[in-house]
Structures are given as C-alpha cells and as structure tokens.
Design a protein around this motif. Sequence first.
Motif, short mmCIF file in Angstrom:
data_model
loop_
_atom_site.label_atom_id
_atom_site.label_comp_id
_atom_site.label_asym_id
_atom_site.label_seq_id
_atom_site.Cartn_x
_atom_site.Cartn_y
_atom_site.Cartn_z
N LYS A 26 0.85 -1.20 0.00
CA LYS A 26 0.00 0.00 0.00
C LYS A 26 0.88 1.25 0.00
O LYS A 26 0.67 2.18 -0.78
CB LYS A 26 -0.90 -0.05 1.25
CG LYS A 26 -1.91 1.03 1.33
CD LYS A 26 -3.33 0.45 1.25
CE LYS A 26 -4.31 1.57 1.00
NZ LYS A 26 -5.46 1.18 0.26
N LEU A 71 -7.10 -9.40 -0.98
CA LEU A 71 -6.40 -8.46 -0.10
C LEU A 71 -5.29 -7.72 -0.85
O LEU A 71 -5.11 -6.51 -0.68
CB LEU A 71 -5.81 -9.20 1.11
CG LEU A 71 -6.82 -9.77 2.11
CD1 LEU A 71 -6.12 -10.60 3.18
CD2 LEU A 71 -7.61 -8.64 2.78
N LYS A 87 -6.75 -5.04 -2.91
CA LYS A 87 -7.17 -3.91 -2.06
C LYS A 87 -5.95 -3.08 -1.61
O LYS A 87 -6.08 -1.89 -1.36
CB LYS A 87 -7.96 -4.41 -0.84
CG LYS A 87 -9.38 -4.83 -1.21
CD LYS A 87 -10.24 -5.10 -0.01
CE LYS A 87 -10.65 -3.85 0.75
NZ LYS A 87 -11.57 -2.99 0.00
N TYR A 143 -11.59 -10.31 -9.50
CA TYR A 143 -11.04 -9.03 -9.99
C TYR A 143 -12.00 -8.37 -11.00
O TYR A 143 -12.16 -7.16 -11.01
CB TYR A 143 -9.66 -9.24 -10.61
CG TYR A 143 -8.53 -9.40 -9.59
CD1 TYR A 143 -8.79 -9.57 -8.22
CD2 TYR A 143 -7.20 -9.39 -9.99
CE1 TYR A 143 -7.76 -9.71 -7.30
CE2 TYR A 143 -6.16 -9.52 -9.07
CZ TYR A 143 -6.44 -9.69 -7.72
OH TYR A 143 -5.41 -9.83 -6.82
N TYR A 200 -15.15 -6.61 -9.42
CA TYR A 200 -14.96 -5.31 -8.77
C TYR A 200 -14.08 -4.35 -9.57
O TYR A 200 -13.78 -3.25 -9.10
CB TYR A 200 -14.36 -5.52 -7.36
CG TYR A 200 -15.34 -6.28 -6.50
CD1 TYR A 200 -16.43 -5.64 -5.93
CD2 TYR A 200 -15.21 -7.66 -6.33
CE1 TYR A 200 -17.36 -6.34 -5.18
CE2 TYR A 200 -16.14 -8.37 -5.58
CZ TYR A 200 -17.22 -7.71 -5.01
OH TYR A 200 -18.14 -8.41 -4.28
N PHE A 220 -10.89 -4.52 -10.27
CA PHE A 220 -9.54 -4.28 -9.74
C PHE A 220 -8.54 -4.21 -10.89
O PHE A 220 -8.63 -4.99 -11.85
CB PHE A 220 -9.12 -5.41 -8.79
CG PHE A 220 -9.77 -5.36 -7.43
CD1 PHE A 220 -9.61 -4.24 -6.61
CD2 PHE A 220 -10.52 -6.42 -6.97
CE1 PHE A 220 -10.20 -4.20 -5.35
CE2 PHE A 220 -11.11 -6.39 -5.71
CZ PHE A 220 -10.95 -5.27 -4.91
#
Length: 217
Positions: free
Chosen positions: A95, A117, A120, A151, A154, A156
Amino acid sequence: MKFFVDTADTAEIQELEATGLLDGVTTNPSLIAKSGKNFKDVIAEICKITNGDVSAEVAATDFDTMIKEAHVLRAIADNVVVKLPLTFDGLKACKQLTSEGTKTNVTLCFSANQALLAAKAGATYISPFIGRLDDINLDGMELIREIRVIYDNYGFDTEILAASIRTPNHVKDSAIIGADVVTVPPATLKSLIKHPLTDKGLDAFLSDWAKTGQSIL
Ligand code: E4P
C-alpha cells in the motif's frame, strides 16, 4: 497476455529477449541463490537486458525494513518491480509503495482471499503459484479462475501473474482463463513452440524445395 521469464540466468534472458517475445522477468531469492551472483548486480544486469518489468524480492519480513529494502531495489533501475510476500506487513508495504508510485508484485499467493487483499492493497501484480498447489493435489488453475472472477467483479486493476508454471498446459490454461501475465521457466517457455508435425512438415517442405533446384535470392 504478457510473457515473463522466471529466472535470474542472464544468458537465458538475453536469448529470450532477442526473440522479441519477452515482456519482463521475475526473480525470487531461490533463483538469485541459484545464479550465484550478487543480488543487486544481477538485477541491474537484467534491467539492462530488458525494458520490461523486472521483479526483485525483498528479504525482510517486517514493514520498516521491507520499505528500506524496497527503496534500495527500486533505485537500481526504473523497471524494477518490488516483490513482497503475502503477509500483513507485505500488504502494508504494498500500500505504501503503491502510494509512492512504485510498482509491486505480491508473491506466494495460494488463495482467492489473499489475492483479494493484495488487490485492495493496490498491488500492480498478484502472483498465484499454480505448480505448488498442484504439488499438494490442489487445483492451481482453479485459483486463477477464481481470482479472474473476483477481480472482474470489482474492476480491480491488479494484474494476475500466473506463477509457478511447470507445463505448457499451465500456460495454455492461464491464457484461456484470462491471466494477464504468465511467468515461465526458460525451458518451458522454449518448449511452447514445439510440435512434431511442425518439424515433420518443415522437413518435407525443405526436401521438396531442394528438388526444384530454385533459389529465392
Ligand atoms: C514467481 O514469481 C516465482 O518465482 C516462481 O514462479 C516460483 O516457481 P516454483 O514454484 O517453480 O519455484
């Protein structure tokens, strides 16, 4: 689908890069150890051979040291992608590095929830290990299928980098499912071109052509 080669062997990378079919390289600590070379030197060498993404893995397991190591690795070349283990510290580092504009590859993924995860956390790539799941009688390809669905559900952006590829069928099935990238050992990558009917057909064409006595040039 992008093709990465999974090796730290620079001679192999050079040979495959010359084909124009290579999109990047992945390494891991075991492959670095096998190369017998200094980690930072070999990553620098690989980054000179290819303009594609080159994954270099941190050795630390705690967030602070991972970030320090990541900063050293990304300074080696613009095409370095920092590879991080699928742990909470690894995802936290992912992140942070993503927010700094550094590309990341979250590795050692063995479940769809882990992949969720990583997405995200903003990972550039997620590396599900197909072969190692097959090794313990689970279905590695099913994991790629599940991650693709999640994926896509959403939207991603994280790219699915099918890893621990052991066979040409792993490559074909990854492509059918829609993995974004496969990273393949050099020998398996080279074997993709092989078909006995191609060899047989070419031999016949060459022999018939010789009979014509002609030359194109
Ligand atoms: C991926 O990034 C890993 O380096 C690799 O694909 C692991 O493969 P293995 O399970 O054959 O060691």
